[in-house]
Design an enzyme around this catalytic site. Structure first.
Site, PDB file in Angstrom:
ATOM      1  N   GLY A   1      10.272 -34.647 -21.066  1.00 43.36           N
ATOM      2  CA  GLY A   1      11.146 -35.326 -20.116  1.00 43.36           C
ATOM      3  C   GLY A   1      12.398 -35.913 -20.736  1.00 43.36           C
TER       4      GLY A   1
ATOM      5  CD  GLU B   1       3.438 -30.759 -23.312  1.00 45.83           C
ATOM      6  OE1 GLU B   1       2.383 -30.881 -23.950  1.00 45.83           O
ATOM      7  OE2 GLU B   1       3.496 -30.720 -22.074  1.00 45.83           O
ATOM      8  N   PRO B   2       8.721 -32.117 -25.427  1.00 47.50           N
ATOM      9  CG  PRO B   2      10.316 -32.486 -27.091  1.00 47.50           C
ATOM     10  CD  PRO B   2       8.835 -32.499 -26.843  1.00 47.50           C
TER      11      PRO B   2
ATOM     12  CB  CYS C   1      25.423 -12.218  -0.092  1.00 50.89           C
ATOM     13  SG  CYS C   1      26.699 -11.010  -0.416  1.00 50.89           S
ATOM     14  CD  GLU C   2      21.022 -17.280  -0.437  1.00 46.70           C
ATOM     15  OE1 GLU C   2      20.934 -18.489  -0.118  1.00 46.70           O
ATOM     16  OE2 GLU C   2      20.060 -16.585  -0.767  1.00 46.70           O
TER      17      GLU C   2
ATOM     18  CE1 TYR D   1      12.313 -26.090 -17.870  1.00 48.18           C
ATOM     19  CE2 TYR D   1      13.790 -27.852 -18.520  1.00 48.18           C
ATOM     20  CZ  TYR D   1      12.527 -27.314 -18.458  1.00 48.18           C
ATOM     21  OH  TYR D   1      11.467 -28.006 -18.991  1.00 48.18           O
TER      22      TYR D   1
END
Ligand code: LLP
Length: 423
Positions: free
Chosen positions: A236, A279-280, A352-353, A381
């Site tokens: 985190g 646990e990063p 296309c959004e 991520y």
């Protein structure tokens, strides 16, 4: 380098012996670029948080699982987690032996549990039903249990993973039931772990939750505490995404001093001689990665100026998924056009959004067709959450080595890759 907005990466010599324009030319865009020195530095920051024997860092590879990066993480002395057969496969490919991989996942099929057990991994289960499933497959074995300390944290409701509103962990009031299952299947409780959520910038909540986990460990029967090998407080650890606004970093010196005092004090009190892990994921991988893309079109719709790029949410989903902020640099041969003042612009992708927005209403130097953009802090991520939506191929990944040379660490997907799985 002559460019429009690049003081952050210039100061770090992020691109080594290359320029982003050159990299974009050579490898094409979108392109993930990583910097080895920065990755190593972040690993070292975390490894130095405590000098307590048994303290260690468990890199959560869900943030970035490219084996070339994992090898660097391994060289820096971190261990890794895996939460799927795929992550486990890549950890092994990067040279991590089974004793350096913790299988921390949830809601596994028996087949997935069996895979982890057969490969001699220590598995963490996060519910009583998974504990029983594990026991049926591996009676007499060692297991970890993930607890939910009741304290959550995170940058968005979707990434808070403890407290009443989440699916994760076993609440400490079920400890008796945990022990009943451990007894029933003759299992040894080898570890306890938790993860309260993703991205905190002040250490208070994390340390409070760590104290809750230690309190729980302290309530274990004496013989169980003696057999406990691992206490894992979760990840985190946040990074400052607002680079050009000078956002403050998480105070690691303060966090480290307080964490060290907590674990050293508790070990002295209880006689615990096992390991303590953090646990990063993000802290390790985010800042070593930049996503390069190119501007292909600019237009005004009403009074809004849109900058159209190849950086759709298929390449970096965080802004569309969590409204996340990533700073943007602008690279152009010849540099800034001095007479033009910065203006509000919205950087969008080629999906296309209408939610395909990378950076909304940003006051930035005027961007033009042909400019290369660098999306900062995209190492965590980023690539791992990229998709083939709209049948676009996954980007390539390049690593800037310590000597400044660029190395391709994943090739760009091709149309053949897109069709590979059709019978
Ligand atoms: N351990 C467990 C069990 C986790 O579920 C996670 C992240 C971590 C460790 C590492 O958390 P970190 O140190 O990276 O915050 N996709 C989101 C983040 C989701 C995190 C999921 N679990 C984002 O882009 O912000």
């Amino acid at each position: 380098m002559p460019s429009v907005r690049s003081s952050y990466t210039d100061s770090l010599r992020f691109y080594g012996r290359h320029t982003p324009l050159e990299l974009a030319e050579t490898w094409g865009t979108p392109l993930y670029v990583y910097n080895e020195d920065i990755l190593r530095e972040r690993c070292r920051d975390l490894m130095q948080l405590s000098s307590h024997t048994g303290y260690g860092v468990n890199y959560s590879v869900k943030a970035n699982a490219n084996p070339a990066l994992l090898k660097i993480v391994r060289e820096e002395g971190l261990v890794v987690d895996a939460m799927s057969p795929g992550e486990l496969h890549l950890d092994a490919m990067a040279g991590f032996p089974p004793e350096k991989i913790l299988y921390i996942s949830n809601n596994n099929s028996a087949e997935e549990l069996r895979n982890a057990i057969d490969r001699a991994l220590l598995v963490s289960v996060d519910s009583l039903s998974q504990l029983a499933a594990f026991g049926r497959l591996n009676a007499g074995g060692r297991v970890m249990v993930r607890f939910n300390p009741g304290i959550g944290a995170g940058h968005h409701a979707k990434v808070i993973t403890a407290g009443k509103e989440t699916k994760f962990g076993v609440t400490p009031d079920r400890l008796d039931e945990v022990f009943a299952l451990l007894d029933a299947y003759r299992l040894t409780l080898a570890g306890i772990n938790q993860h309260i959520g993703s991205l905190f910038m002040t250490p208070g909540g994390y340390l409070d939750a760590a104290a809750v986990l230690l309190d729980l460990a302290g309530r274990l029967p004496d013989d169980a505490l003696k057999k406990l090998e691992i206490i894992d407080f979760g990840g985190g650890f946040g990074i400052p995404y607002h680079k050009y606004d000078g956002e403050a970093r998480l105070d690691l010196a303060d966090l480290g001093a307080r964490l060290h005092a907590l674990i050293a004090g508790w070990s002295a009190k209880t006689g615990y001689a096992g390991r303590f892990l953090i646990e990063p994921g993000r802290y390790v991988a985010a800042e070593c990665g930049i996503l390069l893309g190119r501007v292909h079109a600019v237009k005004n719709n009403g009074d809004k100026r849109y900058v159209g790029t190849d950086l759709g949410f298929n390449t970096l989903v965080r802004p569309a998924m969590y409204d996340s902020f990533h700073d943007v640099e602008i690279y152009r041969a010849g540099g800034v056009n001095a007479e033009q003042k910065p203006m509000r612009q919205t950087v969008v992708g080629n999906i296309c959004e209408s939610g395909d927005i990378l950076a909304k209403d940003r006051l930035l130097p005027v961007m033009r067709e042909g400019d290369v953009l660098g999306v900062l802090d995209a190492g965590a991520y980023g690539f791992v959450m990229a998709s083939n939506y709209n049948q676009r191929c996954l980007p390539a990944e390049v690593l800037i080595r310590a000597d400044g040379a660029a190395q391709l660490i994943r090739r760009r997907e091709t149309l053949d890759d897109l069709t590979r799985c059709f019978p």
